[in-house]
Enzyme design. Structure first.
Site, mmCIF file in Angstrom:
data_model
loop_
_atom_site.group_PDB
_atom_site.id
_atom_site.type_symbol
_atom_site.label_atom_id
_atom_site.label_comp_id
_atom_site.label_asym_id
_atom_site.label_seq_id
_atom_site.Cartn_x
_atom_site.Cartn_y
_atom_site.Cartn_z
ATOM 1 N N GLU A 106 -1.942 7.841 -6.751
ATOM 2 C CA GLU A 106 -2.074 7.383 -8.023
ATOM 3 C C GLU A 106 -2.890 7.724 -9.172
ATOM 4 O O GLU A 106 -4.021 7.785 -8.583
ATOM 5 C CB GLU A 106 -2.260 5.585 -7.676
ATOM 6 C CG GLU A 106 -1.063 5.277 -6.803
ATOM 7 C CD GLU A 106 -1.420 3.592 -6.824
ATOM 8 O OE1 GLU A 106 -2.529 3.065 -7.351
ATOM 9 O OE2 GLU A 106 -0.581 3.006 -5.870
ATOM 10 N N ARG B 285 1.010 -1.329 0.042
ATOM 11 C CA ARG B 285 -0.050 0.104 0.062
ATOM 12 C C ARG B 285 0.886 1.174 -0.103
ATOM 13 O O ARG B 285 1.657 1.333 0.714
ATOM 14 C CB ARG B 285 -1.000 0.207 1.281
ATOM 15 C CG ARG B 285 -1.827 -1.120 1.164
ATOM 16 C CD ARG B 285 -3.101 -0.710 0.073
ATOM 17 N NE ARG B 285 -4.088 -1.651 0.450
ATOM 18 C CZ ARG B 285 -4.287 -2.979 -0.264
ATOM 19 N NH1 ARG B 285 -3.108 -3.421 -0.988
ATOM 20 N NH2 ARG B 285 -5.294 -3.816 -0.188
ATOM 21 N N HIS C 176 1.528 0.162 -10.204
ATOM 22 C CA HIS C 176 0.733 -0.794 -9.494
ATOM 23 C C HIS C 176 0.331 -1.832 -10.496
ATOM 24 O O HIS C 176 -0.722 -2.171 -10.455
ATOM 25 C CB HIS C 176 -0.678 0.123 -9.151
ATOM 26 C CG HIS C 176 -1.253 -0.534 -7.883
ATOM 27 N ND1 HIS C 176 -2.011 0.444 -7.260
ATOM 28 C CD2 HIS C 176 -1.580 -1.657 -7.287
ATOM 29 C CE1 HIS C 176 -2.495 -0.403 -5.895
ATOM 30 N NE2 HIS C 176 -2.097 -1.768 -6.355
#
Length: 526
Positions: A259, A230, A278
């Site tokens: 993000e 995370r 990611h």
């Protein structure tokens, strides 16, 4: 026959499973307006991240019984509104486990051998072997922060590279770590001794900025950090500073505080960091996996079976829920409190239920206690359906004792673990703590609580109060516990502000204070 809406491009394998039993409509590109218009027709909804399942959508979803998120995060679903409507929300925490595990190890290998940097150099027409000399994994120490499914998978793979694996996870029993061939250590020891550190914790108030410049200064200058868990667990500005000054050797990061990663991020352009957008769950197999997982969950839910991946309260008849809900909330708070008081991993828990509430409810109450114990260890998807499974995976065992015989109160719940015990009851519909380690108190478990057992003599309470006042920490309530043990007492202070570690250390150093523990509930001001 039930009608199911599949949005956002769900993998076909899951769709085919559902089509064998239900009517399935696939709408891969669905606007917010279209979703509002058609949602009343469906009993189940499957989404990924594109569709926003808002309170407005749920208000119109007259027939909706379950929402399936083909992935882990449920940020695009108003879970609270769904719960109020009696709609189950499920996700797929296991479908991308292998993908995230393998990506972590890919990052580990890439950062150890400078693979992306060498690749870029080659495509620029250069041949510079000496610039990209790496390090081996063989005989190195890997520190795993968080020993859940993914952390355990990374540990297993690291051992095949002859790495020594140590781990920090306050919610994993020693027996569980031993079965994985991993040594549990304190976080500071992990920082100081690891050659590589990989993070696999949820992002919570306690883990946010868990690794900042202060912790990086403890590390070897040759250490390399990996985060595929995370964004926000590793402080990005501090990481950039540590990399620029060669305080640490390198990093490989897949997740970020914001993000997509902003163009002005201090991480961009640094030569000793690897960045990926990611990609932890971005494999063909993972997308199929989450689709199949969610399809199975929807089939179970529509068949009236419990769903182990529910992220909210499972369906309970309204008349039962109204009576039981305050006790479930109290049980969860007792679980959180016993975990903090224990100061070490909880492996065996006793839950004692006294009074009429014991009739058929002890198992559900025990599950609520486990939910509280695990709430700070995992993401917010710990619930009454999956708490027992998650506890079992971590080597946490619970025993239940039920009796209709009441004591001083008509109904009480007592949780015992690691030689600590906490008892609670309801005053009306409000939960109260009435005993802490046999000290009789009357405490509201909805606030920040400073708990200090001490020698019963003049001046102790005043000194602690003065100390807190000196740091502008307000005390809004105070209880002094009584016990049959002569010469000892306990003070429980309700505090309205955070208490920094250095202040906690000063409190523990007060003469006659045995210990000091801060319990901060989610709804506390601090």
């Amino acid at each position: 026959m039930f009608n199911i809406l599949a949005a956002d491009g769900i993998a076909g394998e899951g769709i085919e499973i559902l089509k064998k039993n239900f009517n399935v409509e696939v709408r891969n590109k669905l606007s917010a307006e279209e979703l509002l218009e058609i949602i009343p027709n469906f009993d189940a909804l499957i989404v990924r991240s594109a569709s926003k399942v808002t309170a407005e959508v749920l208000e119109r979803a007259k027939n909706l019984k379950i929402i399936g998120r083909a992935g882990v995060g449920v940020d695009n679903i108003d879970v609270n509104a769904a719960t109020e409507k009696g709609i189950i929300v499920i996700n797929s925490p296991d479908g991308n486990t292998i993908a995230a595990t393998e990506h972590t190890f890919a990052m580990l290998l890439a950062v150890s051998r400078n693979i992306p940097q060498a690749y870029k150099s080659m495509h620029e027409g250069k041949w510079n072997r000496s610039k990209f000399v790496g390090v081996e994994l063989h005989n190195k120490t890997l520190g795993v922060v968080g020993l859940g499914r993914i952390g355990a998978g990374v540990a297993k793979r690291a051992q095949s590279f002859d790495m020594k694996v140590i781990a920090y996870d306050p919610f994993v029993a020693e027996s569980r770590a031993e079965s994985l061939g991993v040594k549990l250590v304190e976080l500071e020891e992990l920082f100081k001794t690891s050659d590589f550190i990989t993070v696999h914790m949820p992002l919570t108030k306690k883990t946010e900025n868990m690794i900042s410049l202060e912790q990086m200064k403890m590390m070897k200058p040759t250490v390399r950090l990996i985060n595929c868990a995370r964004g926000g667990i590793i402080n990005e500005h501090d990481l950039a500073e540590a990399l620029k000054t060669n305080l640490i050797a390198g990093a490989a990061i897949d997740v970020f505080t914001s993000e997509p990663l902003p163009e002005n991020s201090p991480l961009i352009g640094l030569p000793n960091i690897i960045l990926t957008p990611h990609l932890g769950a971005s494999t063909i197999e993972a997308q199929i996996g989450v689709s199949v997982d969610v399809a199975g969950g929807i089939m179970d839910a529509l068949s009236g079976k419990p769903v182990a991946t529910a992220v909210n309260m499972p369906h309970i008849p309204a008349h039962v829920l109204k009576k039981l809900l305050p006790y479930l909330d109290l049980a969860e708070r007792l679980g959180r409190m016993i975990t903090v008081l224990s100061k070490e991993p909880v492996s065996n828990v006793e839950v004692k239920v006294n009074g009429k509430i014991a009739d058929g409810n002890s198992s559900l109450i025990s599950t609520s206690v486990l939910k509280g114990i695990l709430s700070d260890a995992l993401d917010a998807n710990v619930n009454l359906v999956n708490a027992n499974l998650l506890a079992n995976e971590r080597g946490i065992h619970v025993s239940e004792i039920s009796s209709r015989v009441a004591g001083d109160f008509s109904n009480t719940l007592t949780v015992t673990a690691n030689k600590n015990s906490v008892t609670g009851t309801l005053f009306g519909n409000e939960g109260r703590i009435v005993s802490i380690n046999n000290f009789r108190v009357d405490v509201d478990p909805h606030a920040g609580l400073l708990i200090c057992p001490h020698i019963n003599k003049p001046g102790v309470i005043g000194e602690v109060g003065t100390l807190l006042a000196g740091f502008n920490i307000n005390i809004s309530g105070m209880q002094v516990g009584k016990t049959d043990i002569g010469g000892t007492n306990i003070m429980v202070l309700t505090v309205d502000n955070p208490i920094p570690p250095e202040v906690m250390a000063k409190i523990k150093a007060v003469d006659a204070i045995f210990d000091a523990t801060l319990v901060a509930f989610d709804d506390a001001n601090n």
